[in-house]
Design a protein around this motif. Structure first.
Motif, PDB file in Angstrom:
ATOM      1  N   TYR A  94     -16.871 -17.850  -4.387  1.00 47.25           N
ATOM      2  CA  TYR A  94     -15.818 -18.234  -5.328  1.00 47.25           C
ATOM      3  C   TYR A  94     -15.789 -17.297  -6.530  1.00 47.25           C
ATOM      4  O   TYR A  94     -14.716 -16.854  -6.959  1.00 47.25           O
ATOM      5  N   ALA A  95     -16.953 -16.980  -7.084  1.00 47.96           N
ATOM      6  CA  ALA A  95     -16.997 -16.139  -8.292  1.00 47.96           C
ATOM      7  C   ALA A  95     -16.358 -14.781  -8.054  1.00 47.96           C
ATOM      8  O   ALA A  95     -15.758 -14.207  -8.970  1.00 47.96           O
ATOM      9  N   SER A  96     -16.465 -14.269  -6.833  1.00 47.73           N
ATOM     10  CA  SER A  96     -15.915 -12.939  -6.559  1.00 47.73           C
ATOM     11  C   SER A  96     -14.393 -12.916  -6.620  1.00 47.73           C
ATOM     12  O   SER A  96     -13.794 -11.844  -6.701  1.00 47.73           O
ATOM     13  N   LYS A  97     -13.747 -14.103  -6.600  1.00 48.88           N
ATOM     14  CA  LYS A  97     -12.297 -14.136  -6.801  1.00 48.88           C
ATOM     15  C   LYS A  97     -11.925 -13.729  -8.220  1.00 48.88           C
ATOM     16  O   LYS A  97     -10.774 -13.403  -8.497  1.00 48.88           O
ATOM     17  N   LEU A  98     -12.930 -13.756  -9.121  1.00 46.10           N
ATOM     18  CA  LEU A  98     -12.718 -13.357 -10.513  1.00 46.10           C
ATOM     19  C   LEU A  98     -13.247 -11.956 -10.786  1.00 46.10           C
ATOM     20  O   LEU A  98     -13.154 -11.473 -11.914  1.00 46.10           O
ATOM     21  N   ASN A  99     -13.809 -11.311  -9.789  1.00 44.68           N
ATOM     22  CA  ASN A  99     -14.479 -10.017  -9.965  1.00 44.68           C
ATOM     23  C   ASN A  99     -13.459  -8.888 -10.106  1.00 44.68           C
ATOM     24  O   ASN A  99     -12.664  -8.629  -9.195  1.00 44.68           O
ATOM     25  N   ARG A 100     -13.498  -8.204 -11.248  1.00 42.98           N
ATOM     26  CA  ARG A 100     -12.564  -7.104 -11.493  1.00 42.98           C
ATOM     27  C   ARG A 100     -13.275  -5.751 -11.529  1.00 42.98           C
ATOM     28  O   ARG A 100     -12.769  -4.777 -12.091  1.00 42.98           O
ATOM     29  N   SER A 101     -14.460  -5.703 -10.937  1.00 37.60           N
ATOM     30  CA  SER A 101     -15.195  -4.448 -10.847  1.00 37.60           C
ATOM     31  C   SER A 101     -14.393  -3.433 -10.041  1.00 37.60           C
ATOM     32  O   SER A 101     -13.920  -3.741  -8.940  1.00 37.60           O
ATOM     33  N   PRO A 102     -14.222  -2.206 -10.555  1.00 39.47           N
ATOM     34  CA  PRO A 102     -13.472  -1.187  -9.801  1.00 39.47           C
ATOM     35  C   PRO A 102     -14.043  -0.940  -8.408  1.00 39.47           C
ATOM     36  O   PRO A 102     -13.290  -0.755  -7.450  1.00 39.47           O
ATOM     37  N   ALA A 103     -15.378  -0.955  -8.292  1.00 42.30           N
ATOM     38  CA  ALA A 103     -15.997  -0.701  -6.986  1.00 42.30           C
ATOM     39  C   ALA A 103     -15.665  -1.829  -6.009  1.00 42.30           C
ATOM     40  O   ALA A 103     -15.377  -1.580  -4.829  1.00 42.30           O
ATOM     41  N   PHE A 104     -15.687  -3.078  -6.493  1.00 36.53           N
ATOM     42  CA  PHE A 104     -15.379  -4.221  -5.637  1.00 36.53           C
ATOM     43  C   PHE A 104     -13.915  -4.188  -5.199  1.00 36.53           C
ATOM     44  O   PHE A 104     -13.599  -4.397  -4.022  1.00 36.53           O
ATOM     45  N   ILE A 105     -13.028  -3.916  -6.154  1.00 35.86           N
ATOM     46  CA  ILE A 105     -11.595  -3.843  -5.835  1.00 35.86           C
ATOM     47  C   ILE A 105     -11.333  -2.743  -4.805  1.00 35.86           C
ATOM     48  O   ILE A 105     -10.618  -2.950  -3.814  1.00 35.86           O
ATOM     49  N   GLU A 106     -11.920  -1.595  -5.024  1.00 35.46           N
ATOM     50  CA  GLU A 106     -11.692  -0.462  -4.111  1.00 35.46           C
ATOM     51  C   GLU A 106     -12.264  -0.755  -2.726  1.00 35.46           C
ATOM     52  O   GLU A 106     -11.673  -0.373  -1.706  1.00 35.46           O
ATOM     53  N   GLU A 107     -13.392  -1.451  -2.677  1.00 31.69           N
ATOM     54  CA  GLU A 107     -13.992  -1.810  -1.388  1.00 31.69           C
ATOM     55  C   GLU A 107     -13.053  -2.706  -0.585  1.00 31.69           C
ATOM     56  O   GLU A 107     -12.869  -2.496   0.626  1.00 31.69           O
ATOM     57  N   LEU A 108     -12.436  -3.675  -1.243  1.00 31.81           N
ATOM     58  CA  LEU A 108     -11.523  -4.574  -0.540  1.00 31.81           C
ATOM     59  C   LEU A 108     -10.244  -3.842  -0.124  1.00 31.81           C
ATOM     60  O   LEU A 108      -9.707  -4.101   0.957  1.00 31.81           O
ATOM     61  N   ILE A 109      -9.748  -2.952  -0.971  1.00 35.81           N
ATOM     62  CA  ILE A 109      -8.557  -2.183  -0.609  1.00 35.81           C
ATOM     63  C   ILE A 109      -8.834  -1.324   0.629  1.00 35.81           C
ATOM     64  O   ILE A 109      -8.032  -1.282   1.573  1.00 35.81           O
ATOM     65  N   THR A 110      -9.971  -0.673   0.628  1.00 31.58           N
ATOM     66  CA  THR A 110     -10.341   0.163   1.777  1.00 31.58           C
ATOM     67  C   THR A 110     -10.476  -0.678   3.044  1.00 31.58           C
ATOM     68  O   THR A 110     -10.028  -0.279   4.130  1.00 31.58           O
ATOM     69  N   HIS A 111     -11.082  -1.843   2.916  1.00 37.02           N
ATOM     70  CA  HIS A 111     -11.219  -2.731   4.078  1.00 37.02           C
ATOM     71  C   HIS A 111      -9.842  -3.172   4.572  1.00 37.02           C
ATOM     72  O   HIS A 111      -9.604  -3.237   5.787  1.00 37.02           O
ATOM     73  N   GLY A 112      -8.935  -3.474   3.647  1.00 40.61           N
ATOM     74  CA  GLY A 112      -7.586  -3.856   4.037  1.00 40.61           C
ATOM     75  C   GLY A 112      -6.886  -2.750   4.812  1.00 40.61           C
ATOM     76  O   GLY A 112      -6.177  -3.015   5.799  1.00 40.61           O
ATOM     77  N   GLU A 113      -7.072  -1.498   4.377  1.00 37.59           N
ATOM     78  CA  GLU A 113      -6.472  -0.371   5.106  1.00 37.59           C
ATOM     79  C   GLU A 113      -6.998  -0.311   6.539  1.00 37.59           C
ATOM     80  O   GLU A 113      -6.237  -0.093   7.490  1.00 37.59           O
ATOM     81  N   ARG A 114      -8.308  -0.516   6.689  1.00 47.69           N
ATOM     82  CA  ARG A 114      -8.907  -0.441   8.029  1.00 47.69           C
ATOM     83  C   ARG A 114      -8.387  -1.562   8.919  1.00 47.69           C
ATOM     84  O   ARG A 114      -8.107  -1.356  10.111  1.00 47.69           O
ATOM     85  N   GLN A 115      -8.272  -2.763   8.341  1.00 44.89           N
ATOM     86  CA  GLN A 115      -7.775  -3.885   9.136  1.00 44.89           C
ATOM     87  C   GLN A 115      -6.314  -3.679   9.526  1.00 44.89           C
ATOM     88  O   GLN A 115      -5.899  -4.068  10.620  1.00 44.89           O
TER      89      GLN A 115
END
Length: 357
Positions: free
Chosen positions: A312-333
């Motif tokens: 749940y807490a990660s829904k509030l996470n605005r870390s650039p590394a975390f955001i970029e990791e999810l964006i990259t994963h979205g591209e792969r999916q």
């Protein structure tokens, strides 16, 4: 090959919707394959922001912009991240506080967003980047809403944003085909009641659509049959199933919100599946059949491993590394999904729905 009208629907989920940004980038960067033609986008909360940013980008491209349609979406997420050193410290300690409260280490103090409004105002006043504390400022920085009426054309994709009318207790879908999309509509679809004040539009007030249509789908089906999509791709943030029973306070609340959004969405999709079955079995008379069409629904999900790593807490996470990791994963999916986009899946999601990597 006959053209297939396509609608893309984006679930909400805070910072987790950076995954949606990656999916949309992946789909548009690689090109939505023929015979599909994108005719509509919908979204709720963070999914609504992603859908709107891409919708604006498509309007700009249609007007001759050399930027890719997803560029405004990426710029928003880069600016929404904790960029400055103090923002990163604040982001880190905010996450630790939420996790500490969930673990029972730190006392929990619940307060109405109206009661702590002064804290938000103070943050805006002292912050080097006001947009870090002010979503409205951030949205207006990346989407010039005053331009939208001039950019829209008859052939523009349709945009739907989901919210809840607090006073009447009904779903509200803001529809670009019926009204000009404004920043308040986007704020309404992101107004989580425990974090943000209700958004006043006209004579009523709105909260986040996470509790109702997450994302809007049924409104794709209200037009004349020839205007309805032949296929709907849903970018899912909230997992359909979990392997363990949630036991902490935050996990319980998070799962409750996931279920409320998914159950509402599944009801809408169940109706589509029922109509599909009626058509297949020939239950509709000739005149009635002319008012319906089969609609294929497909899902783009996070991998099970990535989904299981998020709390749940990660829904509030605005870390650039975390955001970029999810964006990259979205591209792969998105890339994996496009390889199998021609194969249809049931409208009601199976127990193990997901894109296999």
């Amino acid at each position: 090959m006959n053209e297939r009208k396509l609608a893309i629907a984006c679930q909400g989920g805070g910072s987790h919707t950076a995954f949606t940004a990656g999916v949309l980038k992946g789909l548009l960067q690689r090109g939505i394959p023929k015979p599909y033609r994108l005719v509509a986008l919908s979204g709720t909360s963070g999914g609504g922001i992603c859908a709107t940013a891409v919708w604006y980008g498509l309007l700009k491209v249609a007007q001759g912009s050399k930027e890719p349609a997803y560029q405004w979406l990426l710029d928003f997420w880069a600016d929404n991240s904790a960029i400055l050193l103090w923002e990163r410290y604040l982001n880190y300690w905010s996450l630790q506080l939420v996790r500490g409260q969930d673990a029972g280490i730190v006392p929990t103090f619940e307060a109405s967003p109206y009661a702590v409004e002064w804290m938000v105002g103070l943050g805006k006043a002292v912050a080097p980047r006001q947009e870090y504390f002010d979503l409205k400022t951030l949205l207006e920085k990346h989407i010039p809403f005053q331009e939208l009426p001039m950019l829209k054309q008859a052939t523009s994709p349709r945009l739907l944003l989901g919210a809840v009318d607090i006073l009447s207790g009904t779903f509200q879908t803001f529809d670009s085909a019926r009204e000009n999309i404004c920043v308040d509509m986007l704020l309404a679809t992101t107004a989580i009641p425990t974090l943000f004040k209700a958004v006043q539009i006209g004579n009523t007030a709105y909260w986040d659509g996470l509790f109702s249509e997450n994302p809007p789908v049924a409104d794709f089906m209200v037009d004349e049959v020839e205007e309805r999509p032949d296929e709907i791709w849903i970018v899912r943030i909230n997992p359909l199933a979990r392997t363990t029973v949630p036991k902490t306070t935050e996990d319980i609340l998070d799962r409750r919100n996931e279920l409320s959004g998914n159950l509402s969405l599944n009801q809408e999709l169940h109706f589509i599946e029922v109509v599909n079955q009626w058509i297949e079995k020939g239950y509709l008379a000739d005149k009635a059949a002319q008012k319906f069409k089969k609609v294929t629904v497909q899902w783009i999900d996070m991998s099970p491993e990535v989904a299981a790593s998020l709390d749940y807490a990660s829904k509030l996470n605005r870390s650039p590394a975390f955001i970029e990791e999810l964006i990259t994963h979205g591209e792969r999916q998105a890339e994996s999904f496009l390889k199998t986009a021609d194969s249809a899946t049931p409208a009601t999601p199976p127990e193990a729905a997901g894109v296999r990597e």
